[in-house]
Structures are given as C-alpha cells and as structure tokens.
Design a protein around this motif. Structure first.
Motif, mmCIF file in Angstrom:
data_model
loop_
_atom_site.group_PDB
_atom_site.id
_atom_site.type_symbol
_atom_site.label_atom_id
_atom_site.label_comp_id
_atom_site.label_asym_id
_atom_site.label_seq_id
_atom_site.Cartn_x
_atom_site.Cartn_y
_atom_site.Cartn_z
ATOM 1 N N GLY A 174 0.818 -1.214 0.000
ATOM 2 C CA GLY A 174 0.000 0.000 0.000
ATOM 3 C C GLY A 174 0.842 1.251 0.000
ATOM 4 N N LEU A 178 1.195 3.917 -3.081
ATOM 5 C CA LEU A 178 0.891 5.323 -2.815
ATOM 6 C C LEU A 178 2.017 6.217 -3.307
ATOM 7 N N HIS A 306 -4.294 9.890 -2.068
ATOM 8 C CA HIS A 306 -4.946 8.824 -2.826
ATOM 9 C C HIS A 306 -6.447 9.087 -2.736
ATOM 10 N N ARG A 309 -8.926 6.255 -1.516
ATOM 11 C CA ARG A 309 -8.879 5.978 -0.084
ATOM 12 C C ARG A 309 -9.441 7.144 0.721
ATOM 13 N N ALA A 312 -13.199 6.907 0.559
ATOM 14 C CA ALA A 312 -13.717 5.813 1.380
ATOM 15 C C ALA A 312 -13.670 6.168 2.859
ATOM 16 N N SER A 313 -12.558 6.745 3.319
ATOM 17 C CA SER A 313 -12.439 7.142 4.727
ATOM 18 C C SER A 313 -13.424 8.252 5.063
#
Length: 329
Positions: A174, A178, A306, A309, A312-313
């Motif tokens: 990850g 990134l 990103h 991500r 999503a967070s």
C-alpha cells in the motif's frame, strides 16, 4: 515458498517467447495503471534490467522504481551499498538468494527485502514485472534512533530477507503504490511521504530491532499530549509528520503514542487523520461548487494523496462522499 540453493541455481529461466503475453493482458494494464504519466513503462525491449528500471518518484531518502516485464534477467550484485531494497513482484516470480537464504517471491503472497552490505542473486522470467522501494539505510537508522532509546539498540539494522503473509506484504504494498501514484510530487509532500516510507519499513517489516520496538514504553505526560493536540488543531494545512510532533513535544514517537492511547484511546496518527478529515469536510462545505477548488485540491491540502482511499475514509466517517458535500455547499 522456499527453494534450496541448488534449485535456485539450476532452475532454468523460461525463454521470453514461452512467457509472451498480449499487450492487452489485464495484468499489464493493472501494472501500468500503478504509475501515472509520463512514467508508463515500456513492456518488452532489451538492455540490462537495472538500466531499464524506471525511477517513478523520489521522496527524500526513498525512491520508487518500476521494473517492466519483457526480459528474463539475473542480477548478482548489490545495486547500491547504502540502500534497503523492498521488491514487490506484480506478475511472474523472482528467485532470491540473500544472506544465506533462498526463496521465491510471488505476487500477493511475498516480497523480497534486501539489506545493504551483503551480496545477493535475483533471477526472474520474462513475464515478471515488479515495483521496488529503495530507502537509504542511514535515514532508516536515524529514524530508528528516534523510535528506540539507545539502551535498547545493539548492532546494525538488518531486515529479514523474505517476508510472507498478508499483513506484512499488504502494508508495504500500500505504501509503495501510494508513492508510485504520487510521482512528480514536490516540496513538503515528498517529505511527508518519505517519512511514511521509513516508518512503514521499520514498523511493518521484521528486522534486527523489531523485538525491542515491540517492548513496552513510557507514557508521555498529559502536558506533552495536549501540546501536540494544540499543534494539530492549529494546522491550516497538512504540516506535521507524527515524528515531527514527537520531536516538538521532546519525547520519542513510541512515548507519544502511549500518551495518546492513555488520553484519547487512539494513536497520534489516528488523531491526526481524524482531525484532517474533519478539516477537509469543513473546507468542502465552505467551497464554492462552481469555483476552481476541487475535491482533489482539498484532499491534498490535508495530506490525502490517494483520492479513492480519501473518499472511502470520508464516507465512513461522515456518511457521504466528498463530492456530495462539495455539490451541496
């Protein structure tokens, strides 16, 4: 998967024709999608494999390289005497002989970690492609000193060559991806990402000081924790790494982490992330939907590089996407 030295030496590397694949192979598309323009690797071709490796980004003491598929190869010397190299095969496989150990690194299951100061042998077939994270050993050692009191350190920093298991591999993968996606970044962003690379290797990969890092530590005083929180609250953009916050509080990172767990039930990294998500939410609410400010601009301002991500967070925390907040602002 572990192989004997004899098997590693004797295994024939498949001829390029035997591993030929269509340029439209979905694995190739997934591989090239990891690296944004203008750093598209050319699949196929010839030349020494290390010469064909493409540096896709430099982040202080860390560099990310991509090794395109196309040629079988063997490398029997250290590319550098001062770097720790972490190699993630994306397709194919890589045979490794390093520090008297032999093994095979394969996609999604294992990675190769090469410490400086010792010879190694790498061999891979033509259809193998990989990402590599190379980090200066001096920077890693300096970072280790910030994490670990001197009385707990003995001997040089040396990593376990072969890492297997989803936890280790996925955390490192990850971070490497990134960094690859942030190619072309400059200024403070490169320093933040470089710091993340150092912490990832020291905290996610087994090495000669892992046991000492896992030992209990002292807890930062309430005053040190509150001073750190004040600095986080006062941020006008992503400014501090967690290591810098520990330095400003005059405590080790592990001591600060223990203090945050005692005061807030979370790590300083988690507290910092929540704070920056909240500030990104406020900026999106205040932005003009018809203006020039985009979700990507606001995400980058608060250290989220990103977008997938970040979204999503953001949705997990606020129950809506960043775009939805921007549209109704």
């Amino acid at each position: 998967m572990t192989t004997s030295s004899t098997a590693l030496r004797d295994r024939p590397v498949p001829a390029p024709a035997a591993a030929a694949r269509s340029p439209e192979d979905p694995v190739d598309r997934r591989f090239t999608a990891l690296v944004p323009p203008p750093y598209r690797p050319v699949l196929g071709g010839s030349g020494h494999p290390l010469e064909r490796a493409v540096q896709v980004g430099r982040f202080g003491p860390a560099e990310v390289h991509v090794m395109p598929a196309g040629d079988r190869a063997a490398v029997d010397r250290l590319p550098s005497a001062v770097t720790v190299s972490v190699i993630l095969p994306l397709t194919g496989w890589i045979d490794v002989r390093h520090l008297h150990r032999s093994f095979t690194a394969v996609p999604t299951r294992s990675i190769a970690v090469l410490s400086p100061g010792s010879p190694f042998l790498l061999r891979w077939p033509a259809h193998t492609s990989s990402l590599a994270l190379c980090v200066d050993i001096a920077a890693l050692t300096e970072r280790l000193e910030a994490l670990l009191p001197e009385r707990h350190r003995s001997g040089p920093l040396r990593f376990t060559p072969h890492v297997v298991g989803a936890a280790h591999r996925d955390v490192v993968a990850g971070t490497v991806q990134l960094l690859a996606q942030a190619a072309g970044a400059s200024g403070r962003l490169t320093r933040l990402l470089g710091s993340q690379a150092l912490d990832t290797l020291l905290l996610a990969l087994p090495h000669s000081h892992s046991a000492a890092l896992a030992e209990p530590t002292t807890t930062a005083s309430g005053a040190a924790v509150r001073d750190t929180v004040d600095r986080i609250v006062a941020e006008q953009a992503a400014h501090y790494t967690v290591g810098e916050l520990a330095e400003l509080a005059a405590v080790s990172l592990r001591t600060l982490q223990a203090g945050f767990r005692a005061e807030y039930g979370c790590t300083p990294q988690q507290y910092l992330r929540r704070s920056r998500l909240a500030k990104a939410h406020a900026d999106l609410e205040a932005a003009d939907p018809a203006g020039e400010m985009t979700v990507g601009d606001i995400a980058a301002r608060w250290g989220f590089y990103h977008l997938g991500r970040f979204a999503a967070s953001f949705r997990e925390r606020f129950g809506e996407t960043p775009s939805e907040v921007l549209r109704r602002s």
